[in-house]
Design an enzyme around this catalytic site. Structure first.
Site, PDB file in Angstrom:
ATOM      1  CG  HIS A  38       5.100 -30.373  13.157  1.00 13.40           C
ATOM      2  ND1 HIS A  38       5.006 -31.265  12.157  1.00 13.40           N
ATOM      3  CD2 HIS A  38       4.918 -30.673  14.163  1.00 13.40           C
ATOM      4  CE1 HIS A  38       4.393 -32.306  12.931  1.00 13.40           C
ATOM      5  NE2 HIS A  38       4.544 -31.959  14.123  1.00 13.40           N
TER       6      HIS A  38
ATOM      7  CD  GLN B 264       0.125 -26.149  18.009  1.00  9.77           C
ATOM      8  OE1 GLN B 264      -0.611 -25.894  18.907  1.00  9.77           O
ATOM      9  NE2 GLN B 264       0.539 -27.724  17.760  1.00  9.77           N
TER      10      GLN B 264
HETATM   11  N1  C6P Z   1       1.973 -31.072  16.404  1.00  5.81           N
HETATM   12  C1  C6P Z   1       2.374 -31.430  18.735  1.00  5.81           C
HETATM   13  O1  C6P Z   1       2.480 -31.847  19.831  1.00  5.81           O
HETATM   14  P1  C6P Z   1      -1.133 -33.219  12.533  1.00  5.81           P
HETATM   15  O2  C6P Z   1      -0.203 -34.177  13.309  1.00  5.81           O
HETATM   16  O3  C6P Z   1      -0.916 -33.415  11.024  1.00  5.81           O
HETATM   17  O4  C6P Z   1      -2.438 -33.133  13.205  1.00  5.81           O
HETATM   18  O5  C6P Z   1      -0.275 -31.753  12.882  1.00  5.81           O
HETATM   19  C2  C6P Z   1       0.984 -31.620  12.465  1.00  5.81           C
HETATM   20  C3  C6P Z   1       1.551 -30.477  13.046  1.00  5.81           C
HETATM   21  C4  C6P Z   1       1.616 -29.425  11.823  1.00  5.81           C
HETATM   22  N2  C6P Z   1       2.116 -28.012  12.408  1.00  5.81           N
HETATM   23  C5  C6P Z   1       2.394 -27.650  13.471  1.00  5.81           C
HETATM   24  C6  C6P Z   1       2.895 -26.395  13.903  1.00  5.81           C
HETATM   25  C7  C6P Z   1       2.065 -28.602  14.547  1.00  5.81           C
HETATM   26  O6  C6P Z   1       2.107 -28.333  15.782  1.00  5.81           O
HETATM   27  C8  C6P Z   1       1.682 -30.004  14.202  1.00  5.81           C
HETATM   28  C9  C6P Z   1       1.197 -30.972  15.209  1.00  5.81           C
HETATM   29  C10 C6P Z   1       1.855 -31.763  17.703  1.00  5.81           C
HETATM   30  O7  C6P Z   1       3.434 -30.046  18.842  1.00  5.81           O
HETATM   31  C11 C6P Z   1       2.078 -33.223  17.252  1.00  5.81           C
HETATM   32  S1  C6P Z   1       3.837 -33.352  16.808  1.00  5.81           S
END
Ligand code: C6P
Length: 417
Positions: free
Chosen positions: A125, A205
């Site tokens: 991500h 996740q």
């Molecule tokens: N993925 C999705 O729809 P935050 O935004 O800080 O709570 O999480 C960030 C993040 C980091 N690592 C992984 C593997 C993620 O999936 C996410 C957030 C969401 O897939 C929003 S883009």
């Protein structure tokens, strides 16, 4: 459905699931983006603001002590959930994003120098890519990336080649938000440690969906977000081994993170408060604690089993559709319930809009994984993602909605990139 989960009763705990969208039941298949909240979590927030709202760690009056006790109690609950040896290891932050930035800013600036290598993967991500890019640019460090195979997995042999004495940090998503892949973070951590590097696990996740034990994984850092695990938005946590956290400089300066302050210098508070500058988000942390109670009352192993069955059902059903291309591993033991797919050459955004007409919420886009989209040869995917409250019937609604989308967009050939 797993025998130990009464899905009807469980769904009744989530008031939003009673909603109807355009006259149809809400089918919420976007829990990888953010999860829904049980009434107990909503009640906990209302209870806090109604009955004991007062700043924590400061007041000597009853309701401040009550807020402090509940805030610190939430830390103990998170500690229990992930099997951390010490409560000092749990730092409350806003989110996974903030947790990783904290590590890059604090640990990274202290420990990364010119020519040092940071090993990430192609499926990260943006929140586990960009903080390291900023650090590498500042320090003259080198970024390396484990590649993603056709099946959507990582290759440990490649990791053995890429992790060397130059590697200072290995940072990997425990579960991909696009492919659903559950990565071998324990093995990667072992390789990292053999080379003298530290291991950071992005648990955004995995923590909501799997039993995660930081002592078993032996990771040095783990980041997670409360809003993806039935908790409120704006609260997440960083787990760090205490010896590392002790050695790191503060991330932000301000109230609560200090011991003594003079005009020109300061000494810092003990862990974990050294990393919690300013008034913390205590109300949402308390809500997160209640979410943890809720998850643990069901059991993370039971949740995982339910999602495995549901994902297997979804992969089987979607797999029968000749014009649907599903990304990510088929082996249910190494994947979670984030299922990215394309329907022929329909743009995922168009698809998501048509599905919305049916009350079905899926995510469409790059999922904050531009490099992975390039690797897959697509600009976007549609993604259905499941959680403990989803049912096979909802998967059936997804599939019948795809039929409607197909009819609307006309005939097309087999799914491609
Ligand atoms: N993925 C999705 O729809 P935050 O935004 O800080 O709570 O999480 C960030 C993040 C980091 N690592 C992984 C593997 C993620 O999936 C996410 C957030 C969401 O897939 C929003 S883009």
């Amino acid at each position: 459905m797993t025998p130990s989960m009464d899905l009807g009763r469980l769904r009744a705990d989530f008031p939003i699931l009673e909603r109807r969208i355009r006259g149809r039941p809400l089918v919420y298949l976007d829990s990888a983006a953010t999860s829904q909240k049980p009434q107990a979590v909503i009640d906990a927030l209302v209870d806090c603001y109604r009955n004991y709202n007062a700043n924590v760690h400061r007041g000597v009056y009853s309701i401040s002590e009550e807020a402090t006790e509940k805030y610190e109690g939430a830390r103990d609950k998170v500690q229990g959930l992930i099997g951390a040896a010490k409560r000092e290891s749990i730092v409350f932050v806003r989110s996974t994003t903030e947790a990783i930035n904290l590590v890059a800013y604090s640990w990274g600036r202290q420990n990364i120098g010119p020519g040092d290598e940071i090993l990430l993967t192609e499926m990260e991500h943006h929140s586990n890519l960009v903080p390291w890019q900023i650090l590498a640019a500042e320090k003259g460090a080198v970024l390396r990336h484990l590649s993603v195979s056709e099946e959507g997995t990582l290759d440990l042999d490649e990791a053995r080649r890429l992790i060397t004495e130059r590697t200072k940090l290995v940072g990997v998503a425990h579960m991909s938000n696009v492919l659903g892949t559950i990565n071998p973070v324990k093995e990667l951590g072992r390789l990292a440690h053999q080379a003298g590097a530290v291991m950071l696990v992005d648990g955004a996740q995995s923590v909501p969906h799997l039993p995660v034990d930081v002592r078993d994984l032996d990771c040095d850092f783990l980041a997670a977000s409360g809003h993806k695990m039935l908790g409120p938005t704006g609260i997440g946590f960083l787990y760090g081994k205490t010896e590392l956290l002790e050695s790191m400089p503060p991330f932000m300066g301000g109230g609560d993170m200090i011991s003594q302050v003079w005009l020109d210098h300061a000494s810092y508070n003990d862990l974990p408060w050294k990393f919690e500058a300013g008034t913390p988000n205590f109300a949402d942390a308390i809500g997160l604690g209640v979410a943890v109670d809720y998850l643990q009352a069901i059991g993370m192993d039971v949740i995982r089993e339910h999602e495995k069955q549901l994902t297997a059902y979804a992969l089987g059903t979607l797999g029968e559709l000749p014009d649907v291309q599903v990304h990510g591993p088929r082996d249910i033991d190494i994947r979670g319930g984030a299922v990215s797919f394309c329907l022929g050459d329909v743009h995922p955004h168009d698809l998501a809009q048509v599905l919305d007409q049916e009350g079905v919420c899926i995510r469409a886009g790059h999922h904050c994984c531009h490099p992975l989209m390039r690797k897959l040869g697509v600009s976007a995917t549609a993604r259905a993602s499941f959680y403990l409250y989803n049912t096979e019937n909802e998967v059936d609604v997804l599939v019948s909605s795809l039929d409607k989308a197909r009819a609307m967009f006309g005939q097309f050939g087999p799914a491609g990139n």
